[in-house]
Design a protein around this motif. Structure first.
Motif, short mmCIF file in Angstrom:
data_model
loop_
_atom_site.label_atom_id
_atom_site.label_comp_id
_atom_site.label_asym_id
_atom_site.label_seq_id
_atom_site.Cartn_x
_atom_site.Cartn_y
_atom_site.Cartn_z
N ALA A 406 20.21 -10.57 -30.16
CA ALA A 406 19.71 -10.16 -29.17
C ALA A 406 19.84 -8.55 -29.39
O ALA A 406 21.07 -8.12 -29.55
CB ALA A 406 20.31 -10.53 -27.93
N LYS A 407 18.61 -8.05 -29.53
CA LYS A 407 18.76 -6.34 -29.91
C LYS A 407 19.00 -5.64 -28.66
O LYS A 407 19.76 -4.57 -28.94
CB LYS A 407 17.48 -6.01 -30.51
N ASN A 408 18.74 -5.97 -27.47
CA ASN A 408 19.26 -5.19 -26.38
C ASN A 408 19.06 -3.80 -26.47
O ASN A 408 19.70 -2.80 -26.34
CB ASN A 408 20.63 -5.43 -25.99
N THR A 409 17.67 -3.40 -26.77
CA THR A 409 17.30 -2.19 -26.98
C THR A 409 16.14 -1.66 -26.47
O THR A 409 14.88 -2.22 -26.59
CB THR A 409 17.15 -1.83 -28.52
N ASP A 410 16.07 -0.39 -25.82
CA ASP A 410 14.87 -0.02 -25.01
C ASP A 410 14.31 1.18 -26.14
O ASP A 410 15.20 1.93 -26.45
CB ASP A 410 15.06 0.45 -23.69
N LEU A 411 13.11 1.60 -26.08
CA LEU A 411 12.56 2.52 -26.76
C LEU A 411 11.52 3.32 -25.99
O LEU A 411 10.42 2.55 -25.48
CB LEU A 411 11.93 2.24 -28.20
N TYR A 412 11.57 4.50 -25.68
CA TYR A 412 10.62 5.34 -24.82
C TYR A 412 10.03 6.12 -25.66
O TYR A 412 10.80 7.14 -26.40
CB TYR A 412 11.47 5.92 -23.58
N THR A 413 8.61 6.59 -25.62
CA THR A 413 8.02 7.70 -26.64
C THR A 413 7.56 8.52 -25.44
O THR A 413 6.72 7.97 -24.61
CB THR A 413 6.97 6.86 -27.18
N LEU A 414 7.91 9.94 -25.53
CA LEU A 414 7.64 10.75 -24.61
C LEU A 414 5.94 11.03 -24.74
O LEU A 414 5.56 11.04 -25.45
CB LEU A 414 8.16 12.03 -24.77
N LYS A 415 5.44 11.51 -23.47
CA LYS A 415 3.96 11.96 -23.44
C LYS A 415 4.07 13.33 -23.63
O LYS A 415 3.10 14.15 -23.88
CB LYS A 415 3.40 11.63 -22.10
N GLY A 416 5.25 14.09 -23.44
CA GLY A 416 5.39 15.70 -23.58
C GLY A 416 5.26 16.35 -22.34
O GLY A 416 4.31 15.97 -21.50
N GLY A 417 5.75 17.58 -22.28
CA GLY A 417 5.48 18.27 -21.09
C GLY A 417 6.51 18.46 -20.14
O GLY A 417 7.74 18.75 -20.38
#
Length: 914
Positions: A406-417
């Motif tokens: 189980a990787k148990n990993t979240d990844l958030y990519t910003l929209k910026g600003g």
């Protein structure tokens, strides 16, 4: 004249105010739910509680009115059901017996009662609504996309993006009411005009979708507006699109791609109505910000792919796809009668520590279950990675070996600003620590909020004592139990498992019920177990059977009988016995036909699962995933379940079965003793569990009972040096067995140990929940959860029934047995409460060298048998008066060093002079 009128008005007001204070009808429930929407039980059980400051209040009669409108009910017109005055003390599980209810029926109801102290006013108005009761009531079409998209990967560890669907419609008339019913698989979030419908999360509850699927219903009147409206839904994978698609297909069930069925029923003020339903007029896309959502591996969210206003009117969906008709799941649509999950608690992290490589470790201070909300600011396309674990390595890095794959990993990519706030939608995990990476600045503790997620059920029990360790164990238990309620009772919330193993909750669920209002989740789980039963009678080890484990044993599969017994004992609802009796009987016949030889049950799978290694070092680095089948355990459990079925046969009107179970039980008992008993006073290999089980189950011949119990005591006191040595099976009976046979002090010694193996040892080594293994700090990580509840055994039952003295003498707590253990050296007070079906029961005792004080609260319409630690009546006072000749207190008899009394409802303050 005016003055006289005022005086008369004040007298009347005072009379009714006093009447209300004396007697109130409260806590109205339908199928143990408050104002439920969309139920499918045509004759639901109705319940209420009685509140009064007076003692000795008992219901003599009731009247229930059920009306099709609030206006009719206000006029005391029960056009659906008017019971009239019914002479009965029943205030729980009163079955609706009025007019037949149809789909979308609205039912408004209230109750009044007559008691020995007078007549109540009508209760406040409550309600329930019926759901869509027939297949034809639902839309004809499910929608979805039954395929992967180019960015998805579904070969093994599934990476499937969320599906977004939307539709606009117009209200040309004024809306009177609106109700939406939805089956969104695996998980959904629903929006109307940009607003999320309800604060439920991770809905609906998971099932074996080939057997049944759960529908949720919401009142959305306030969400709609005149003119144009928009409805939108996001579908996540949940258990429907399984976390592992092609890994061990012989074992892991998969069900298909996410899909949805929805009906929005709108009633206008002119009496007309319309339906908004799922069909191919909806638009959809899978190319949204939730790029993947996998319960094991985490969620990835790309904020640069957000489409602002997608769930509001006026959004340009011209580039979206036409929603596609898809195959419906084979499971029957049912109303969900257990609560959905919600964010039930929020936590602030306690610290943040910098590591090498621009990484940080966030400490929540508590092993919790849920997710992390973040606030972050950065450039468009910048990625923040969150990795979760329960503990740290010695070097400060995350300890992830026990997560398996189980990787148990979240990844958030910003929209910026501007500053961005994000939290996942369709995943959860068990964690205390989070590794943060991708920041261009040092994040602060204030940037994060831990959100604890579990079923929306109340905590109904409190417990504290003079022993700090007992209190901490209780706190750890609360966190572990709550976190693993996920529409079904999970074993663990962190690794690539998270399965509803039957064996883990056998008697543990009984103790849980003193702490949580878990009736609905366990009623639903029994349904899951029945649905997983094979035609030949076999019951699996996991239910719903997401894993095809049908190993055939008495202990895991027998949980269907123990959970049934728990629910009947704690709630008094005989329907649960009626629902499960046929399945238990069928399963017993299956096991007997296949595995019973000379009345010995020859088949077992797990033995006393996860029994502690003899020393902490003996288990270092070794996997606990070892099975030691035991015919002794399987035969003893067979006998125990036969005894339960004798009782069940009477409760369900199957009296003809009674003698068959009775005769077979006696033969099993005789064969058991002939095969496993040693004349030296022990069973089998003289292990603690080998002796505890037959003694507690009543299998030991009367003449041998003392000898067997002396062996148990010797094992605990001498061989184990005051410690337990049980695995999952034995620990479910240990504390009560020691207590019931006269050694509560020895049970207390075990409960308060801080050295291995013990609950205290877990806490001494940093646990904030309950470990899976007694040697969780040295065992191989392959099977080593730090948030399991199976090893609680019967500890919480012992807390409430034996330390606090809160026990059902008659199922449902109509009559209460209060017999606390008040002479254990080192335990000077216990203060506990439990919200029973009739109301709150309190037990608060405290002792010193001169006096014993015990404050008790008994809810109205019940009574209690109370054991007071005194040798004579003269030493006992209640509320400052000698106990003799007091109303509502009846002396029964003397039993050793206890004086036994029968008391009626009310508050009592007993004091005993030593």
């Amino acid at each position: 004249m005016t003055k006289r009128f005022i005086i008369l008005s004040l007298l009347i007001f005072g009379f009714y105010s006093l009447k209300a204070q004396v007697l109130q009808v409260t806590a109205l429930k339908v199928e143990q739910l408050v104002n439920p929407l969309g139920i499918d039980v045509k004759q639901p059980n109705l319940s209420w509680q009685i509140v009064s400051q007076k003692r000795g209040v008992g219901q003599k009669a009731y009247q229930v009115l059920v009306a099709s409108s609030a206006e009719k009910l206000a006029q005391n017109e029960g056009d659906l059901w008017n019971t009239g005055k019914v002479n009965s003390s029943e205030s729980i599980h009163v079955k609706y017996s009025g007019k037949e209810l149809t789909s979308r029926s609205k039912c408004f109801w209230k109750v009044k009662i007559w008691t020995n102290v007078g007549e109540s006013e009508w209760s406040e108005t409550n309600f329930w609504t019926m759901g869509l009761l027939y297949y034809k009531d639902w839309p004809k079409a499910w929608i979805g996309f039954d395929r992967a998209f180019p960015w998805d990967s579904i070969e093994n560890a599934s990476r499937l993006s969320a599906r977004y669907f939307r539709k606009e419609f117009e209200n040309k008339k004024e809306v009177k009411s609106a109700t939406v019913s939805i089956v969104g698989l695996g998980l959904y979030e629903l929006f109307i005009n940009g607003k999320k419908v309800s604060d439920d999360v991770l809905a609906p509850s998971s099932t074996d979708y080939t057997k049944n699927v759960k529908a949720n219903t919401y009142d959305v009147t306030s969400y709609l507006q005149n003119g144009k409206n928009a409805v939108g839904a996001v579908l996540g994978n949940g258990r429907f699109f399984a976390m592992r698609q092609n890994e061990k297909p012989y074992k892991i069930k998969t069900f298909g791609f996410p899909k949805m069925l929805l009906n929005l029923h709108i009633v206008y003020t002119d009496g007309t109505s319309t339906e908004i339903e799922t069909d191919d007029s909806w638009k959809g896309t899978a190319d949204g910000p939730i790029r993947t959502n996998n319960e094991y591996d985490g969620e990835e969210y790309d904020a640069t792919k957000e489409f602002a206003g997608w769930n509001k009117i006026g959004f340009d969906d011209s580039k979206w796809l036409q929603a596609e008709y898809v195959q419906e799941p084979s499971g029957t649509i049912e109303a969900q009668m257990n609560e959905n999950m919600k964010v039930m608690k929020t936590l602030q992290p306690v610290s943040i520590t910098k590591l090498s490589g621009g990484r940080y470790i966030l400490d929540m201070g508590q092993n919790m279950v849920g997710w992390l909300q973040i606030k972050v600011k950065g450039e468009k396309g910048q990625q923040i990675k969150l990795r979760f674990a329960e503990s740290l390595e010695d070097n400060g890095e995350l300890f992830t070996a026990n997560l398996r794959n189980a990787k148990n990993t979240d990844l958030y990519t910003l929209k910026g600003g501007e500053e961005e706030t994000w939290e996942p939608t369709f995943v959860y995990r068990g964690f205390r620590f989070v590794e943060l990476s991708g920041y261009t600045y040092q994040p602060k503790v204030a940037d994060f909020v831990g959100k604890m997620v579990y079923d929306n059920i109340e905590t109904v029990g409190t417990f504290e004592s003079s022993n700090a360790l007992l209190n901490q164990i209780f706190k750890n238990a609360w966190w572990g139990i709550a976190g693993n309620y996920k529409g079904m009772p999970l074993d663990c919330p962190q690794r690539n498992e998270r399965m509803p193993w039957l064996g883990d909750r056998g008697e543990v669920a009984y103790g849980e019920n003193f702490v949580f209002d878990n009736e609905r989740i366990y009623t639903k789980w029994l349904e899951d177990i029945r649905n997983s039963q094979k035609e030949d009678g076999a019951i699996p080890d996991v239910a719903p059977a997401f894993w095809r484990y049908y190993s055939d044993n008495m202990t895991w599969a027998g949980t269907i009988a123990s959970i049934t017994d728990m629910l009947y004992t704690q709630t008094g609802n005989v329907q649960v016995v009626k629902d499960n009796y046929p399945a238990i009987k069928k399963w017993l016949a299956y096991m007997q036909d296949r595995y019973m030889e000379n009345y010995i049950m020859t088949k077992d799978s797990y033995g006393d699962w996860c029994a502690p290694p003899i020393t902490i070092e003996a288990g270092r680095g070794k996997s606990a995933d070892k099975k030691y089948p035991s015919q002794l355990i399987s035969t003893a459990y067979h006998y125990h379940i036969l005894k339960l079925m004798m009782e069940y046969s009477k409760l369900t009107g199957n009296e003809n079965d009674y003698s068959q179970f009775e005769i077979l039980a006696q033969k099993v008992k005789d064969a058991f003793n002939q095969k496993f008993y040693n004349d030296k006073g022990f069973y089998g290999d003289n292990k603690l569990t080998d002796n505890i089980i037959p003694l507690y189950f009543g299998m030991v011949p009367q003449a041998e009972t003392d000898k067997v119990f002396r062996n148990i005591v010797y094992t605990v006191e001498v061989t184990n040096n005051g410690h337990l040595s049980n695995g999952l099976v034995g620990i479910q009976w240990l504390m009560r067995c020691l207590n019931d046979y006269g050694r509560p002090d020895l049970a207390y010694t075990i409960a308060t140990q801080k050295t291995y193996p013990s609950w205290g040892y877990m806490i001494e080594n940093g646990a904030t929940t309950i470990w899976e293994l007694w040697n969780g700090n040295t065992a191989h990580p392959r099977m080593n959860s730090q948030n399991h509840v199976m090893m609680l055994g019967d500890l919480l039952i012992w807390y409430y029934e034996n330390l606090a003295g809160i026990k059902a003498e008659i199922s449902g707590f109509k009559e209460i047995l209060m017999k606390p253990e008040t002479s254990i050296a080192g335990l000077n007070y216990v203060n506990a409460s439990f919200d029973s079906p009739f109301g709150k029961i309190k037990s608060n005792w405290k002792r010193d060298k001169k006096t014993f004080n015990w404050n008790i609260s008994i809810p109205a319409n019940t009574s209690a048998t109370v054991y007071l630690p005194a040798s004579n009546q003269k030493s006992i006072s209640e509320s400052g008066k000698n106990i003799t000749n007091q109303k509502d207190i009846e002396f029964i008899r003397k039993d050793g060093d206890k004086m036994i009394y029968k008391i009626n409802s009310g508050n009592y303050a007993f004091q005993i002079k030593k």
